[in-house]
Write a protein that holds these residues in place. Sequence first.
Motif, PDB file in Angstrom:
ATOM      1  N   ALA A   6      38.903  17.222  39.784  1.00  0.00           N
ATOM      2  CA  ALA A   6      38.514  15.849  40.122  1.00  0.00           C
ATOM      3  C   ALA A   6      37.030  15.634  39.834  1.00  0.00           C
ATOM      4  O   ALA A   6      36.637  14.591  39.284  1.00  0.00           O
ATOM      5  N   MET A   7      36.206  16.620  40.188  1.00  0.00           N
ATOM      6  CA  MET A   7      34.765  16.500  39.932  1.00  0.00           C
ATOM      7  C   MET A   7      34.469  16.460  38.429  1.00  0.00           C
ATOM      8  O   MET A   7      33.613  15.709  37.983  1.00  0.00           O
ATOM      9  N   LYS A   8      35.206  17.257  37.679  1.00  0.00           N
ATOM     10  CA  LYS A   8      35.006  17.291  36.228  1.00  0.00           C
ATOM     11  C   LYS A   8      35.352  15.924  35.626  1.00  0.00           C
ATOM     12  O   LYS A   8      34.655  15.434  34.744  1.00  0.00           O
ATOM     13  N   LYS A   9      36.421  15.313  36.132  1.00  0.00           N
ATOM     14  CA  LYS A   9      36.826  14.001  35.630  1.00  0.00           C
ATOM     15  C   LYS A   9      35.798  12.932  35.998  1.00  0.00           C
ATOM     16  O   LYS A   9      35.459  12.089  35.169  1.00  0.00           O
ATOM     17  N   VAL A  10      35.284  12.977  37.215  1.00  0.00           N
ATOM     18  CA  VAL A  10      34.278  12.005  37.651  1.00  0.00           C
ATOM     19  C   VAL A  10      32.995  12.177  36.846  1.00  0.00           C
ATOM     20  O   VAL A  10      32.394  11.205  36.384  1.00  0.00           O
ATOM     21  N   LYS A  11      32.585  13.434  36.683  1.00  0.00           N
ATOM     22  CA  LYS A  11      31.380  13.727  35.896  1.00  0.00           C
ATOM     23  C   LYS A  11      31.550  13.230  34.462  1.00  0.00           C
ATOM     24  O   LYS A  11      30.642  12.632  33.886  1.00  0.00           O
ATOM     25  N   GLY A  12      32.729  13.460  33.910  1.00  0.00           N
ATOM     26  CA  GLY A  12      33.005  13.020  32.547  1.00  0.00           C
ATOM     27  C   GLY A  12      32.966  11.509  32.419  1.00  0.00           C
ATOM     28  O   GLY A  12      32.418  10.971  31.451  1.00  0.00           O
ATOM     29  N   LYS A  13      33.540  10.826  33.389  1.00  0.00           N
ATOM     30  CA  LYS A  13      33.543   9.356  33.361  1.00  0.00           C
ATOM     31  C   LYS A  13      32.116   8.824  33.433  1.00  0.00           C
ATOM     32  O   LYS A  13      31.753   7.885  32.726  1.00  0.00           O
ATOM     33  N   ALA A  14      31.298   9.452  34.299  1.00  0.00           N
ATOM     34  CA  ALA A  14      29.903   9.032  34.426  1.00  0.00           C
ATOM     35  C   ALA A  14      29.147   9.236  33.103  1.00  0.00           C
ATOM     36  O   ALA A  14      28.400   8.355  32.664  1.00  0.00           O
ATOM     37  N   LYS A  15      29.346  10.397  32.492  1.00  0.00           N
ATOM     38  CA  LYS A  15      28.691  10.669  31.206  1.00  0.00           C
ATOM     39  C   LYS A  15      29.149   9.678  30.144  1.00  0.00           C
ATOM     40  O   LYS A  15      28.351   9.180  29.359  1.00  0.00           O
ATOM     41  N   MET A  27      26.704  11.814  24.169  1.00  0.00           N
ATOM     42  CA  MET A  27      26.968  11.836  25.603  1.00  0.00           C
ATOM     43  C   MET A  27      28.339  11.236  25.901  1.00  0.00           C
ATOM     44  O   MET A  27      29.075  11.738  26.751  1.00  0.00           O
ATOM     45  N   LYS A  28      28.679  10.193  25.187  1.00  0.00           N
ATOM     46  CA  LYS A  28      29.994   9.570  25.350  1.00  0.00           C
ATOM     47  C   LYS A  28      31.101  10.573  25.024  1.00  0.00           C
ATOM     48  O   LYS A  28      32.081  10.706  25.753  1.00  0.00           O
ATOM     49  N   ARG A  32      34.048  12.296  27.430  1.00  0.00           N
ATOM     50  CA  ARG A  32      35.486  12.329  27.128  1.00  0.00           C
ATOM     51  C   ARG A  32      36.009  13.763  27.192  1.00  0.00           C
ATOM     52  O   ARG A  32      37.105  14.008  27.698  1.00  0.00           O
ATOM     53  N   THR A  33      35.211  14.703  26.696  1.00  0.00           N
ATOM     54  CA  THR A  33      35.602  16.120  26.733  1.00  0.00           C
ATOM     55  C   THR A  33      35.704  16.608  28.178  1.00  0.00           C
ATOM     56  O   THR A  33      36.681  17.271  28.539  1.00  0.00           O
ATOM     57  N   LYS A  39      41.439  16.854  33.411  1.00  0.00           N
ATOM     58  CA  LYS A  39      42.879  16.567  33.427  1.00  0.00           C
ATOM     59  C   LYS A  39      43.690  17.819  33.146  1.00  0.00           C
ATOM     60  O   LYS A  39      44.708  18.076  33.798  1.00  0.00           O
ATOM     61  N   ALA A  40      43.240  18.610  32.177  1.00  0.00           N
ATOM     62  CA  ALA A  40      43.951  19.846  31.838  1.00  0.00           C
ATOM     63  C   ALA A  40      43.921  20.827  33.009  1.00  0.00           C
ATOM     64  O   ALA A  40      44.939  21.451  33.332  1.00  0.00           O
ATOM     65  N   LYS A  41      42.780  20.954  33.669  1.00  0.00           N
ATOM     66  CA  LYS A  41      42.660  21.846  34.820  1.00  0.00           C
ATOM     67  C   LYS A  41      43.579  21.382  35.944  1.00  0.00           C
ATOM     68  O   LYS A  41      44.249  22.186  36.585  1.00  0.00           O
ATOM     69  N   GLY A  42      43.638  20.071  36.150  1.00  0.00           N
ATOM     70  CA  GLY A  42      44.519  19.527  37.176  1.00  0.00           C
ATOM     71  C   GLY A  42      45.983  19.808  36.874  1.00  0.00           C
ATOM     72  O   GLY A  42      46.750  20.183  37.758  1.00  0.00           O
ATOM     73  N   ALA A  43      46.358  19.649  35.613  1.00  0.00           N
ATOM     74  CA  ALA A  43      47.741  19.914  35.210  1.00  0.00           C
ATOM     75  C   ALA A  43      48.076  21.396  35.381  1.00  0.00           C
ATOM     76  O   ALA A  43      49.174  21.740  35.827  1.00  0.00           O
TER      77      ALA A  43
END
Length: 66
Positions: A6-15, A27-28, A32-33, A39-43
């Motif tokens: 979840a943190m990785k996704k939030v950090k990614g969205k912010a970047k 940075m964009k 996205r990466t 998402k992959a970690k969550g899955a």
Amino acid sequence: MGDDSAMKKVKGKAKEMAGKATGDERMKSEGRTDRAQGKAKGALDDAKESAQGMRDSLKNKGDRRT
């Protein structure tokens, strides 16, 4: 979903949003990466949890037969 994903996704969205706001394509792209990795970690975490549940379920069925 784990806290790490979840943190990785939030950090990614912010970047991604910061990159979009500043016109920084790198940075964009990093955002996205990061989101994709989250998402992959969550899955993966969900799959592990599901496999653990299936294993426990099968183990319990085996215990009842004896």
